[in-house]
Design a protein around this motif. Structure first.
Motif, PDB file in Angstrom:
ATOM      1  N   LYS A 170      45.601 -37.525  22.435  1.00  0.00           N
ATOM      2  CA  LYS A 170      45.524 -38.332  21.219  1.00  0.00           C
ATOM      3  C   LYS A 170      45.136 -39.774  21.551  1.00  0.00           C
ATOM      4  O   LYS A 170      45.619 -40.346  22.529  1.00  0.00           O
ATOM      5  N   ALA A 171      44.284 -40.355  20.719  1.00  0.00           N
ATOM      6  CA  ALA A 171      43.961 -41.775  20.852  1.00  0.00           C
ATOM      7  C   ALA A 171      45.108 -42.605  20.287  1.00  0.00           C
ATOM      8  O   ALA A 171      45.804 -42.179  19.356  1.00  0.00           O
ATOM      9  N   MET A 172      45.302 -43.793  20.827  1.00  0.00           N
ATOM     10  CA  MET A 172      46.340 -44.712  20.346  1.00  0.00           C
ATOM     11  C   MET A 172      45.696 -45.772  19.461  1.00  0.00           C
ATOM     12  O   MET A 172      44.740 -46.441  19.880  1.00  0.00           O
ATOM     13  N   VAL A 173      46.214 -45.929  18.218  1.00  0.00           N
ATOM     14  CA  VAL A 173      45.630 -46.890  17.286  1.00  0.00           C
ATOM     15  C   VAL A 173      46.721 -47.700  16.605  1.00  0.00           C
ATOM     16  O   VAL A 173      47.862 -47.243  16.466  1.00  0.00           O
ATOM     17  N   ASP A 175      42.788 -41.283  26.799  1.00  0.00           N
ATOM     18  CA  ASP A 175      42.228 -40.673  25.586  1.00  0.00           C
ATOM     19  C   ASP A 175      41.823 -41.767  24.610  1.00  0.00           C
ATOM     20  O   ASP A 175      42.659 -42.590  24.206  1.00  0.00           O
ATOM     21  N   ARG A 176      40.570 -41.770  24.224  1.00  0.00           N
ATOM     22  CA  ARG A 176      40.047 -42.789  23.318  1.00  0.00           C
ATOM     23  C   ARG A 176      39.161 -42.150  22.248  1.00  0.00           C
ATOM     24  O   ARG A 176      38.725 -41.008  22.377  1.00  0.00           O
ATOM     25  N   ILE A 177      38.890 -42.944  21.199  1.00  0.00           N
ATOM     26  CA  ILE A 177      37.915 -42.532  20.186  1.00  0.00           C
ATOM     27  C   ILE A 177      36.526 -42.721  20.776  1.00  0.00           C
ATOM     28  O   ILE A 177      36.191 -43.788  21.288  1.00  0.00           O
ATOM     29  N   PHE A 178      35.719 -41.663  20.677  1.00  0.00           N
ATOM     30  CA  PHE A 178      34.337 -41.699  21.154  1.00  0.00           C
ATOM     31  C   PHE A 178      33.388 -41.542  19.966  1.00  0.00           C
ATOM     32  O   PHE A 178      33.620 -40.703  19.087  1.00  0.00           O
ATOM     33  N   LEU A 179      32.354 -42.357  19.933  1.00  0.00           N
ATOM     34  CA  LEU A 179      31.263 -42.195  18.968  1.00  0.00           C
ATOM     35  C   LEU A 179      30.018 -41.828  19.755  1.00  0.00           C
ATOM     36  O   LEU A 179      29.623 -42.553  20.677  1.00  0.00           O
ATOM     37  N   ASN A 180      29.419 -40.705  19.384  1.00  0.00           N
ATOM     38  CA  ASN A 180      28.203 -40.227  20.066  1.00  0.00           C
ATOM     39  C   ASN A 180      28.425 -40.133  21.576  1.00  0.00           C
ATOM     40  O   ASN A 180      27.596 -40.545  22.386  1.00  0.00           O
TER      41      ASN A 180
END
Length: 741
Positions: free
Chosen positions: A490-493, A308-313
């Motif tokens: 959930k993304a890990m940050v 699971d990661r943050i994706f932009l567009n």
């Protein structure tokens, strides 16, 4: 009472008093000025339109010189005024022209006049405020037109019915208890120290008049829908009326307070690499406003490896960011000029970052316009509730959250709302996380940044259900980064890490105290920063989606910035920053170095305490300018060269024009360590005046510190301390204060 019977208690009391003394306010020892400070007054009255997402032609800035006065809490319009203040700079700032602290028992009043514009039939005049900290009541021609609570969000009043032909008088009453009240106050406190800073009171954003039709547009809601090639627009107004929306080469008819969809085929997508903005124009009857939008989508998705990661567009996008406090040495909460406001974003992007976590502050609308225009992702913190949650604090916090989201919802740069930070006033986290998601489903929600907090590899803040219903798990880890907890969906940050402290002589808010999680020389900084980034490269492979470095600029006593507080020195070359950051993100497109940033001086790595011998030689040869003497004195103290510190300190105190100013007395109290120091004699001879300036008991505390240095510390090394001898020595050198302590 003899010291020999209470030696241990004396030492314990001294340590307690020392801790208390360190909690006293840190005053700026010299006025740090940014490169734009000299332009501030001239530019204040020439403000660019302050709300670019709802822009009209017919407006007038009211920034500039106002009258001010400070009174007790008696709620009565003043009849006299103490002086002038430059709006929109906070009362406590140098640029305001006042630089005075507003106490909880005080009221701050503003006054100015303006010539009433010609208002035609069917028109209204609005009086707009970008932000006033903290409680504001506005009067026009002696009549109350309205009030607003909360220091971070905009408000507006219709003043048409009270308007006169010719001269009109505006009076603004402000109460700001800062951290002594119930409202959100961010990092500003009445007793600034460590990670808390000088407060901001009063008008700190643009004030302006705006002529509008009686039926006018109150706000816009603009939401891109990338997957359906649409942008959804809602035009808000008091009544249901027909509107025309022009965008992306199309003209679409609709009605107010209803969704209007505009088809945007083959959209040019907004990103830091290509921050393309579509113009948008809305016409409703006689009212016409300009705006803009960006076609972008933010989401949590699984990458090719199922992480699971943050994706932009719809593409995995690493958020490489910094923790930006938004403070200025000359303007505090207010940037000196619009150019300065944009500079910070240009500087951060030129170093090779694509994300800013705006930390516990809401900026003026133009700051977000520049993040939209220049291409910078923004994690927007909510301004935390008062940490002790006094009565009314929760209601004030939730109202501020509501107004913040409503005010900033159209900015494509804002991708993430951050609800809580490190348990500061945390409550009802699950309810509030879901409320934000329901209010704005188009963005991510970080429900708690740093609920897990590691310092020097020690977990300070374990919590059950730390990330309930949030879109990411977030760990703070100082100084070195680490991977957050893995949870499904959930993304890990790493929401904060770093804090490498590098003091830069001549560019410090206070040279008496500098702070960072690691204190290193300038020459060591590159090695430490590169090591942290190498660790993040490994963490990224394991699933890390974002990292936020603390911090881009020094702030008051914190010297852990990548730039100095005055923005005049960068602590490592832009090329080095970009080479290191380029291991995490691609800088080949959209990250060109801005010319204004390129012109900033790079830190001379040899300019540190290793120059002690050079300074000693210059002193012995007769150099006596005050800046040199000040630095040499403090350098000698850090080197534990007390004899030289005393010599240089005595020379420095001798040239001070006003030794009893708060700034100078703060310095004298720090450099006076023995009875041979000239500052000691000054304190002994003027104890009452010292206490008047620095607060009751401060003279005694200073003497107690000297007694410890000169008598207690040495005698504690003896197997059988002679406390009678210590007492007699203290009395002989420090008179009644020595005998008492």
């Amino acid at each position: 009472m003899k010291l020999r019977y209470y030696g241990g208690l004396f030492l314990s009391a001294f340590i307690a008093l020392k801790a208390h003394a360190q909690s006293q306010p840190i005053a700026a020892t010299a006025t740090l000025q940014t490169p734009w400070a000299t332009q501030a007054a001239a530019q204040a009255g020439k403000a660019a339109y302050p709300r670019p997402q709802l822009e009209r032609k017919n407006w007038q800035s009211l920034n500039g010189t106002w009258s001010y006065t400070i009174t007790g809490t008696e709620d009565k319009l003043p009849s006299s005024w103490q002086g002038n203040i430059l709006v929109p700079f906070p009362l406590e700032s140098v640029l305001s022209g006042v630089q005075r602290t507003l106490l909880p028992k005080d009221l701050l009043w503003y006054k100015r006049t303006f010539q009433g514009p010609a208002i035609k039939a069917g028109e209204k005049l609005l009086l707009n405020f970008g932000a006033v900290d903290q409680e504001a009541s506005v009067y026009l021609n002696g009549q109350l037109v309205g009030s607003h609570s909360g220091g971070y969000t905009a408000f507006s009043f219709d003043i048409t019915s009270i308007l006169r032909k010719g001269t009109n008088e505006i009076i603004v009453k402000v109460a700001d208890p800062s951290n002594m009240g119930k409202g959100p106050h961010g990092k500003q406190v009445l007793n600034p120290q460590s990670i808390y800073y000088t407060p901001t009171s009063g008008i700190w954003q643009t004030v302006w008049l705006e002529t509008v039709p009686a039926d006018h547009i109150s706000e816009l809601n603009i939401t891109p829908d990338l997957d359906r090639s649409l942008v959804h627009v809602v035009v808000h107004a008091a009544a249901k009326l027909p509107v025309t929306v022009t965008a992306a080469g199309k003209v679409v008819q609709g009605h107010t307070n209803s969704v209007i969809d505009i088809h945007v085929p083959d959209a040019r997508l907004w990103s830091p690499e290509d921050p393309y903005l579509y113009d948008l124009k809305v016409k409703m009857g006689k009212d016409e406003v300009k705006s803009y939008f960006g076609m972008r989508k933010i989401s949590i998705q699984k990458d090719a490896e199922g992480i699971d990661r943050i994706f932009l567009n719809n593409k995995a996008y690493y958020n490489l960011g910094v923790l930006d406090q938004g403070f200025w040495p000359d303007g505090l909460y207010t940037a000196p000029t619009d150019e300065a406001l944009a500079f910070d974003i240009k500087a951060i992007k030129s170093m090779g970052f694509n994300t800013i976590r705006k930390h516990i502050k809401v900026e003026p609308a133009r700051w977000y316009y520049y993040t939209d225009k220049l291409g910078m992702l923004v994690w927007q913190d909510m301004v935390n509730p008062h940490q002790h949650l006094p009565e009314g604090a929760k209601q004030a916090f939730e109202q501020n959250c509501k107004e913040t989201i409503q005010q900033l919802k159209n900015h494509p740069s804002i991708t993430t709302w951050v609800l809580f930070n490190e348990k500061w006033g945390q409550y009802d986290q699950q309810r509030l996380t879901n409320w934000i998601k329901q209010t704005d489903p188009s963005r991510l929600v970080n429900g708690h940044s740093g609920e897990y907090l590691y310092v020097n590899d020690q977990l300070r803040s374990p919590s059950p259900n730390a990330y309930v219903d949030a879109d990411m798990t977030d760990v703070h880890s100082y100084p070195y980064p680490r991977l957050a907890e893995k949870q499904a969906g959930k993304a890990m940050v790493c929401g904060e890490f770093g804090g490498i402290g590098v003091p830069v002589p001549g560019h410090e808010w206070t040279d008496l105290q500098g702070w960072g999680y690691i204190q290193v020389t300038a020459a060591e900084m590159k090695e430490k920063y590169a090591l942290m980034t190498k660790q993040m490269v490994d963490l990224k492979k394991q699933g890390l989606s974002a990292s936020i470095y603390t911090q881009p600029f020094d702030v008051e006593g914190e010297e852990n910035g990548l730039f100095t507080y005055d923005r005049k020195v960068i602590k490592m070359s832009l090329e080095d920053f970009r080479k290191i950051n380029g291991q995490l993100i691609d800088l080949s497109k959209g990250f060109a170095i801005d010319p204004a940033v390129k012109a900033v001086k790079v830190l001379d790595t040899g300019d540190n305490d290793n120059r002690y011998a050079e300074f000693l030689s210059a002193f012995n040869k007769g150099q006596r300018d005050s800046a040199f003497l000040r630095r040499f004195t403090l350098m000698a103290l850090r080197k534990k060269e007390q004899e030289q510190a005393t010599r240089a300190g005595n020379e420095f105190i001798a040239v001070l024009k006003d030794p009893f100013s708060k700034n100078n007395l703060t310095l004298i109290s720090n450099i006076s360590r023995t009875s041979a120091d000239k500052g000691t004699q000054l304190i002994l001879d003027n104890a009452a005046q010292v206490d008047k300036v620095l607060g009751p008991g401060n003279a005694a505390r200073m003497i107690r510190k000297m007694i410890k240095t000169e008598f207690v510390d040495p005698i504690l090394k003896d197997a059988q301390p002679d406390w009678d001898k210590a007492m007699k020595g203290a009395e002989a050198k420090y008179r009644e204060l020595g005998k008492e302590k």
